[in-house]
Every structure is written in C-alpha cells, then in structure tokens.
Scaffold this motif. Structure first.
Motif, PDB file in Angstrom:
ATOM      1  N   THR A 107       0.825  -1.208   0.000  1.00  0.00           N
ATOM      2  CA  THR A 107       0.000   0.000   0.000  1.00  0.00           C
ATOM      3  C   THR A 107       0.862   1.261   0.000  1.00  0.00           C
ATOM      4  OG1 THR A 107      -0.086   0.032   2.410  1.00  0.00           O
ATOM      5  CG2 THR A 107      -1.842  -1.173   1.280  1.00  0.00           C
ATOM      6  N   GLY A 108       2.183   1.068  -0.022  1.00  0.00           N
ATOM      7  CA  GLY A 108       3.081   2.234  -0.036  1.00  0.00           C
ATOM      8  C   GLY A 108       3.422   2.680   1.363  1.00  0.00           C
ATOM      9  N   SER A 109       4.525   3.416   1.471  1.00  0.00           N
ATOM     10  CA  SER A 109       4.889   3.872   2.804  1.00  0.00           C
ATOM     11  C   SER A 109       5.424   5.293   2.817  1.00  0.00           C
ATOM     12  CB  SER A 109       5.904   2.908   3.429  1.00  0.00           C
ATOM     13  OG  SER A 109       6.871   2.520   2.495  1.00  0.00           O
ATOM     14  N   SER A 110       5.324   6.009   1.701  1.00  0.00           N
ATOM     15  CA  SER A 110       5.876   7.360   1.713  1.00  0.00           C
ATOM     16  C   SER A 110       4.985   8.365   0.980  1.00  0.00           C
ATOM     17  CB  SER A 110       7.253   7.361   1.049  1.00  0.00           C
ATOM     18  OG  SER A 110       7.665   8.680   0.840  1.00  0.00           O
ATOM     19  N   ASP A 111       4.843   9.513   1.620  1.00  0.00           N
ATOM     20  CA  ASP A 111       4.104  10.597   0.962  1.00  0.00           C
ATOM     21  C   ASP A 111       4.828  11.086  -0.283  1.00  0.00           C
ATOM     22  OD1 ASP A 111       2.173  10.482   2.886  1.00  0.00           O
ATOM     23  OD2 ASP A 111       3.007  12.122   4.090  1.00  0.00           O
ATOM     24  N   MET A 112       6.159  10.958  -0.278  1.00  0.00           N
ATOM     25  CA  MET A 112       6.927  11.405  -1.457  1.00  0.00           C
ATOM     26  C   MET A 112       6.500  10.613  -2.686  1.00  0.00           C
ATOM     27  SD  MET A 112      10.095  12.904  -0.246  1.00  0.00           S
ATOM     28  CE  MET A 112      10.648  13.073   1.410  1.00  0.00           C
ATOM     29  N   ALA A 113       6.356   9.293  -2.503  1.00  0.00           N
ATOM     30  CA  ALA A 113       5.932   8.464  -3.635  1.00  0.00           C
ATOM     31  C   ALA A 113       4.529   8.872  -4.060  1.00  0.00           C
ATOM     32  CB  ALA A 113       5.967   6.995  -3.239  1.00  0.00           C
ATOM     33  N   ALA A 114       3.665   9.106  -3.057  1.00  0.00           N
ATOM     34  CA  ALA A 114       2.294   9.491  -3.390  1.00  0.00           C
ATOM     35  C   ALA A 114       2.281  10.767  -4.234  1.00  0.00           C
ATOM     36  CB  ALA A 114       1.487   9.687  -2.102  1.00  0.00           C
ATOM     37  N   ARG A 115       3.162  11.697  -3.902  1.00  0.00           N
ATOM     38  CA  ARG A 115       3.191  12.966  -4.656  1.00  0.00           C
ATOM     39  C   ARG A 115       3.633  12.765  -6.102  1.00  0.00           C
ATOM     40  NH1 ARG A 115       6.053  15.763   0.064  1.00  0.00           N
ATOM     41  NH2 ARG A 115       4.396  15.636   1.589  1.00  0.00           N
ATOM     42  N   ASN A 116       4.426  11.728  -6.336  1.00  0.00           N
ATOM     43  CA  ASN A 116       4.793  11.445  -7.735  1.00  0.00           C
ATOM     44  C   ASN A 116       3.579  11.088  -8.572  1.00  0.00           C
ATOM     45  OD1 ASN A 116       7.463  11.900  -7.267  1.00  0.00           O
ATOM     46  ND2 ASN A 116       8.018   9.742  -7.021  1.00  0.00           N
ATOM     47  N   LEU A 161      -0.039   9.841   1.425  1.00  0.00           N
ATOM     48  CA  LEU A 161      -0.709   8.553   1.576  1.00  0.00           C
ATOM     49  C   LEU A 161      -1.779   8.658   2.652  1.00  0.00           C
ATOM     50  CD1 LEU A 161       2.269   6.019   1.613  1.00  0.00           C
ATOM     51  CD2 LEU A 161       0.617   6.381  -0.224  1.00  0.00           C
ATOM     52  N   PRO A 162      -2.816   7.859   2.547  1.00  0.00           N
ATOM     53  CA  PRO A 162      -3.784   7.812   3.648  1.00  0.00           C
ATOM     54  C   PRO A 162      -3.105   7.271   4.908  1.00  0.00           C
ATOM     55  CG  PRO A 162      -4.609   6.684   1.683  1.00  0.00           C
ATOM     56  CD  PRO A 162      -3.168   6.995   1.427  1.00  0.00           C
ATOM     57  N   LEU A 193       9.355   8.388  18.606  1.00  0.00           N
ATOM     58  CA  LEU A 193       9.336   8.343  17.139  1.00  0.00           C
ATOM     59  C   LEU A 193       8.100   7.580  16.659  1.00  0.00           C
ATOM     60  CD1 LEU A 193      13.036   7.473  16.170  1.00  0.00           C
ATOM     61  CD2 LEU A 193      11.871   9.694  15.972  1.00  0.00           C
ATOM     62  N   ARG A 194       7.448   8.116  15.639  1.00  0.00           N
ATOM     63  CA  ARG A 194       6.270   7.470  15.050  1.00  0.00           C
ATOM     64  C   ARG A 194       6.428   7.468  13.534  1.00  0.00           C
ATOM     65  NH1 ARG A 194       5.550   6.153  19.289  1.00  0.00           N
ATOM     66  NH2 ARG A 194       4.094   6.748  20.905  1.00  0.00           N
ATOM     67  N   THR A 195       5.759   6.505  12.873  1.00  0.00           N
ATOM     68  CA  THR A 195       5.811   6.506  11.410  1.00  0.00           C
ATOM     69  C   THR A 195       4.455   6.136  10.825  1.00  0.00           C
ATOM     70  OG1 THR A 195       6.879   5.570   9.453  1.00  0.00           O
ATOM     71  CG2 THR A 195       6.569   4.067  11.283  1.00  0.00           C
ATOM     72  N   ASN A 196       4.204   6.712   9.654  1.00  0.00           N
ATOM     73  CA  ASN A 196       3.045   6.289   8.864  1.00  0.00           C
ATOM     74  C   ASN A 196       3.533   5.297   7.791  1.00  0.00           C
ATOM     75  OD1 ASN A 196       0.285   6.323   8.204  1.00  0.00           O
ATOM     76  ND2 ASN A 196       0.591   7.857   6.602  1.00  0.00           N
ATOM     77  N   GLY A 197       4.821   4.925   7.875  1.00  0.00           N
ATOM     78  CA  GLY A 197       5.408   3.978   6.918  1.00  0.00           C
ATOM     79  C   GLY A 197       5.468   2.588   7.524  1.00  0.00           C
TER      80      GLY A 197
END
Ligand code: FMN
Length: 438
Positions: free
Chosen positions: A134-143, A149-150, A332-336
């Motif tokens: 489902t992806g793990s980075s907003d950078m990829a989503a912006r591409n 990403l949600p 530390l927290r991650t959305n990834g």
C-alpha cells in the motif's frame, strides 16, 4: 527428518546493485541491462526456489537529511526500473520459478494492475505473484499527484476493497470461457465473460478484463504487513508472507498469529506460506565464516549512514538529524513501516544509542542469525524450521552479486537438498501448486 520447506529470494528492486563494490561488476551502465537478474533467476531455478520477490518503491529517497544526495550518490535503491518489465524478462529466461512483482495500490488503478499481473501470469504460464503493498511514503504518493498517503490502518481498509475489485476483475472470465473451437468458429464463449460493475467507496471498475484470464485463475498474493492490521490483511488475502520478526520466539509467534487469524476468517492456515527473511554468512570453515561475520559487522558499521538512509526512506524519519551516539527517541512514530520502527525501538530500549540499536537491527542476521559452513547453516535452518513449524525462508542478501547468488544456489542449497529439507525438482507447473505442494 523435518518436513521440507520453501525457499524464496527477496530481491531489492530492479535497481543498480551494490554499486562500486567488489563482485558486483557494476562499474558502468550495465545495471540498465537485466543480465545479472536473469543469471540470478536461472541459478535460483536450478536450486528449485519457489519464487523471487521483486521489491519496489517508486520514488527517490530524500528522508535522510532532507536531501536526495546520499541516495543518488551511493545508488541506494536508485536508479530503479519498473519491476513488471524486469519480471517479464525473468519469466522469459526461466520455466518453473515464480516471480512475485511488487506493485502498489496507490500507483495503479485496480484495472491496470489486474491486467498487468494477468498478463504476467499468462506469459509465464502460471508463475506470477503480486506482492501487494500500500506504499509507505508521501513522497511516492506525490509522484502520482496525490497530497500524501492515507493513514496507515485506513490504507489497509482501502486495500481490502482494492482486493475485492481486482479479484472481481480476475474472476470476470469464467473457467472454460476460452473454447478455441476452430470448427465452430468460436474462440471465446461470450456468455462466460462478465461485466463486473464494481463500485466501492474508493475504487470502481466496469470490467470485464480485456487481457483474458490468469492461468492460475488468480495470481498468487504475496504480502508483508507486520503490524496487527497488516497481519489481519495478510491472513485474509495473502498466500505467501514476507516476514521479518527477530528471533525464534518472535518468528513462531508471528506465524502462529497469522495462521490463527487465517483460521478465524475461514481459511486453511496451510494455504498461507510464511517465509522468514534470512541473510546467512557462509564460510569454507567455521573460522572463515566467523571472519566473514566480523567483516560484515565492520562493513555495516562503516556504512551505517547509508543503511540509516535506507531506514529513513521506509519510515520517513530523518535519522540524519539525530546523534548516532545518543539514545533513540521513544516517541518516534511513522506512517510507513511500523513493524520495522517498533523493532528498532525495542532494540534501543534501556538507553542504548542509535548506533548500537541499529547495529543490532541490521548488523548481521535478519529473522535469525545463520553462520558457518554450508552444512552448519543447513542444520541451523532445519532446527529453526523445526521449532517454528514452517514454512520456509526468503533470502534477503542485500544488494546481490553473482558470487552471493552462487553461494546460496550452488553452495547452501545442495547441502539442504542432501538433507531432504528442500525440493530437488519442481513437481508442478504453476507457482501456487508448488507453494501448496508441502
Ligand atoms: C520484508 C518487507 C518487505 C517489504 N517490501 C515492500 C516493497 O517492496 N514495497 C513496498 O512498498 N513496501 C514493502 N514493504 C512494506 C509492507 O508492504 C508494508 O507496507 C509495511 O510493512 C507497513 O506495514 P506494517 O506497518 O503493517 O508492517 C515491505 C515490508 C517488509 C517487512
């Protein structure tokens, strides 16, 4: 004697591999050509592996230090080609081994994804898997024109719907739809090809799929969610699971949990093969292996910045802004990749420095440490499987070279085969049948 177990190879993307290091041959532009991967696929097929999992992400890292510099300078997962192109070439060079291609739900509309994977299943005569991410980075989503990403758990809710949509598309051709009746002049029975009209909250598709059916009916679904929500998803949809818990107890708990969750949703636990990441150290003798282990630790320490940059990429956390010799921030927290971060934090508990915790995290083994001659390592693998109950290992040897592949395919695997621990030949033609064979 133990039950036989499965083998896979986790290939870090269709990218340049270990650029500039010995044994890679990567001195110029040859990484653009698939020869290294093709040779690898042939070697792993000779060793009767179930599959190669082609990992992927579709952006250039820049989480570490807020810059792309370290990623580009060192060739860290970049340049990286589209994995479905490379998968096609691997299939063309082989006859039996499976290839699970990683494609993310946010980069492909379900129709496009269902079509690509069905095409791969056809050209490979039933050897295709899809590594569902489902992806793990907003950078990829912006591409892809998205803002980001949600949120983590919502991504899995969306992925449940995505699966329903692609499954409906793969099922849009009933078995037997292709009649190929030359005398009657009918290639396809149109009454067996159905409109899908899938309308969900997030995804819609009319169907049917114009690529025609998958040879396997549906492709094999690979998955790697380590968080509780991720495991629930994996237990619901996955058929082979990439798992990276640390240590025998955690590995057993992980597999038991996935199997219990599968049973709870009405699936046979045996229909899911959990493969654990390993990175064995193989030597000509115990002393040689120990020397190589120390070399690996030293290299990991020398390259800690590059390794942390990779970790930054999958967690979107800038480890470049942190002092390596101070304790890890517990907040530390991650959305990834949540499981990976949780493991690092656990290893850093008790005030260990980031350097120490990360060395423990990535210094030597992955799920379990394997080190010694091929016979010793084969024995360690057998014992590990006996304690856990199954289902096999996924070699994750970092960047690959032909030497690394040969050590496993022509060194370790014959030792495993001699003990009856892995297959000596493929009994079946399709990936799913081979996965389910034991
Ligand atoms: C061993 C492993 C391999 C993975 N491979 C990929 C990959 O190739 N591409 C990707 O986008 N995500 C990959 N992931 C990420 C997972 O698909 C998942 O998004 C991530 O682990 C976060 O899920 P979790 O928080 O449930 O663990 C991988 C994760 C693990 C643990």
């Amino acid at each position: 004697m133990s039950n036989p177990f499965h083998l896979g190879w986790f290939l870090q993307g269709s990218s340049v591999q270990a650029w500039g290091e010995p044994w890679t041959g990567n001195i110029g532009q040859e990484w653009m050509q698939p020869d290294l991967f093709v040779d690898m696929a042939r070697a792993l097929e000779r060793a009767c592996f179930d599959y190669i999992l082609l990992e992927d992400s579709s952006y250039i890292g820049e989480a570490y230090g807020g810059s792309r510099e370290i990623y580009l300078k060192n060739g860290l997962s970049v340049p990286r080609q589209d994995p479905s192109v490379v998968a096609t070439l691997l299939f063309a060079a082989t006859k039996r081994i499976g290839v699970c291609t990683t494609l993310a739900t946010f980069t492909h509309h379900p129709y496009l994804l269902a079509r690509i994977i069905a095409s791969l299943d056809q050209v490979s005569a039933g050897r295709a898997g899809w590594n569902m991410v489902t992806g793990s980075s907003d950078m990829a989503a912006r591409n892809y024109g998205l803002d980001g990403l949600p949120e983590h758990d919502l991504r899995y809710d969306m992925a449940d719907e995505y699966m329903a949509c692609v499954n409906a598309l793969w099922d849009s051709w009933e078995p037997g739809a292709i009649v190929a009746d030359r005398e009657g002049g009918v290639l396809v029975d149109h009454t067996k090809v159905h409109t899908v009209d899938f309308k969900g909250k997030w995804y819609s598709s009319r169907g049917p799929l114009n690529s025609g059916p998958c040879v396997q009916g549906r492709p094999v679904i690979a998955q790697a969610g380590g968080s509780p929500r991720g495991r629930q998803f994996a237990a619901t949809h996955g058929e082979t699971i990439v798992a990276n818990p640390k240590g025998i107890a955690a590995m057993k708990a992980y597999r038991d949990d996935v199997r219990a969750r599968a049973a709870a949703v009405g699936r046979s636990p045996d229909s899911i093969k959990v493969l654990f990441l390993v990175n064995p150290i193989i030597g000509e003798s115990a002393e040689h292996a120990e020397m190589r282990r120390l070399e690996r630790i030293a290299a990991a320490d020398r390259k800690i910045v590059q390794r942390l940059a990779h970790f930054s990429k999958v967690t979107n956390i800038d480890f470049g802004s942190m002092d390596l010799d101070k304790p890890i921030d517990e907040n530390l927290r991650t959305n990834g990749h949540q499981q990976n971060l949780d493991t690092l934090k656990r290893l850093g508990a008790g005030g260990k420095t980031l350097r120490q915790a990360f060395t423990d995290y990535s210094g030597t083994g992955l799920s379990v440490d394997l080190c010694g001659t091929v016979d010793t390592v084969a024995g360690q693998m057998a014992e590990t499987m006996q304690e856990i109950g199954g289902d096999g290992f996924l070699f994750s040897m970092g960047d690959v070279s032909r030497r690394v592949v040969a050590e496993v395919a022509d060194g370790l695997v014959p030792a495993l085969q001699a003990r009856g621990l892995v297959r000596r030949g493929y009994d079946h033609a399709t990936l799913r049948e081979n996965l389910l064979a034991f």
